[in-house]
Scaffold this active site. Structure first.
Site: not given
Ligand SMILES: NC(=O)c1ccc[n+]([C@@H]2O[C@H](COP(=O)([O-])OP(=O)(O)OC[C@H]3O[C@@H](n4cnc5c(N)ncnc54)[C@H](OP(=O)(O)O)[C@@H]3O)[C@@H](O)[C@H]2O)c1
Length: 303
Positions: A138, A163
């Site tokens: 990741y 986080w």
């Molecule tokens: N979560 C964390 O703790 C965290 C920490 C640091 C940075 N980030 C970064 O912050 C950003 C947002 O993260 P988040 O926590 O909001 O992530 P999340 O809740 O996992 O949301 C990611 C979204 O991407 C969608 N997705 C997956 N495959 C896709 C595709 N082919 N086309 C269009 N949409 C697609 C998913 O849809 P489905 O659910 O339908 O698959 C989901 O709605 C990301 O860049 C992540 O790397 C997150």
């Protein structure tokens, strides 16, 4: 936030994720938002891996801002051989395509990255320019995504956050809240340190920045680059769990354990606190302490 009549067009990708969901609620105040998700629902369906559909959507909408909240965020699953390619496509190749299209259209790209691009082999908050060293697939794919976006020629701002939790979606807070109702005792890792960040705070900061940039589009070129955007302060997963329990006012014995007693497929940084100084100095945004945000988030849930 000052809102003028000249509303920018914003294409939001991944509006059903934790950050995306908050963005589609927040961005509507400042612009005309086309909110897309994999399955549709809030707006048109858009699969970020469908290169033709992405190109067609951007050429049709001609957005001023493209905001990419979609990603492959299943950190442990990404370690499985079958998932590596998908993780790479979503976290690295697709953002690169967005960057190239943004450059062609003169749009500003906003993209998110993670504290997991760092090794965690330190004890003071990371600045943007410090050496990276991801420990997981990741982290590697997200770092590759950052580099491809920066090389794409777009005016791009990359916000590294950490986080992430919120009332919508799968995250540590929601898991703890469920487990506190089901169990009398839990073990939680105490030797990984980070900053729990409410998805709404990320969305609100993003909206404020979009609002600042749209007043003078030349700012997007001048201010492009990487910014750390997390809650202030730091804690361990154990500290985070204890604060959730306190706010829920429930009884549950939480035992602090070291990482090696809770093995996971992906390695995680031991210390991944990010320094938000650049964000504060550039945009005048002061991020709230994680404890205060968590309280607000849990209060918001009960409304
Ligand atoms: N979560 C964390 O703790 C965290 C920490 C640091 C940075 N980030 C970064 O912050 C950003 C947002 O993260 P988040 O926590 O909001 O992530 P999340 O809740 O996992 O949301 C990611 C979204 O991407 C969608 N997705 C997956 N495959 C896709 C595709 N082919 N086309 C269009 N949409 C697609 C998913 O849809 P489905 O659910 O339908 O698959 C989901 O709605 C990301 O860049 C992540 O790397 C997150």
């Amino acid at each position: 936030m000052i809102v003028t009549a000249d509303r920018p067009k914003i294409l939001l990708i991944g509006c059903d994720g934790q950050v995306g969901w908050e963005l589609q609620r927040t961005l509507g105040i400042i612009g005309e938002v086309v909110a897309t998700s994999l399955c549709g629902g809030y707006g048109p369906a858009l699969d970020l891996l469908d290169r033709h559909a992405v190109t067609a959507m951007i050429q049709r909408i001609r957005p001023d801002f493209i905001i990419n909240a979609a990603a492959h965020t299943a950190v442990d699953k990404a370690e499985a051989e079958a998932e590596v390619e998908l993780s790479h496509q979503l976290n690295a190749e697709a953002p690169e395509q967005l960057g190239i299209l943004a450059a062609e259209q003169g749009a500003t790209l906003i993209h998110y990255s993670t504290d997991f691009i760092f090794s965690g082999n330190t004890s003071k908050p990371y600045r943007e320019e410090e050496a990276t060293g991801p420990l997981s697939v990741y982290g590697e794919t997200k770092l590759d995504g950052e580099q491809r976006v920066l090389a794409s020629g777009a005016n791009a701002l990359i916000f590294r956050t950490s986080w992430v939790y919120g009332n919508h979606g799968f995250n540590f807070m929601n898991t703890m809240m469920r487990l506190f109702k089901e169990r009398d005792q839990l073990s939680v890792v105490d030797d990984q340190i980070g900053a729990p960040t409410w998805s709404r705070m990320i969305a609100e900061a993003t909206a404020q920045i979009v609002n600042q940039l749209r007043l003078d589009p030349a700012d997007s070129a001048r201010l492009q680059g990487i910014y750390h955007l997390t809650a202030a302060g730091e804690t361990s997963w154990y500290g985070f769990a204890c604060r959730i329990r306190e706010l829920m006012d429930v009884e549950c014995n939480i035992q602090a354990i070291p990482t090696h007693e809770y093995p996971t497929p992906a390695r995680r940084p031991a210390y991944s606190v990010l320094d938000n100084t650049k964000l504060e100095e550039t945009f005048g945004l002061k991020m709230p302490e994680w404890q205060a945000s968590l309280k607000l988030c849990m209060e918001d849930r009960s409304h």
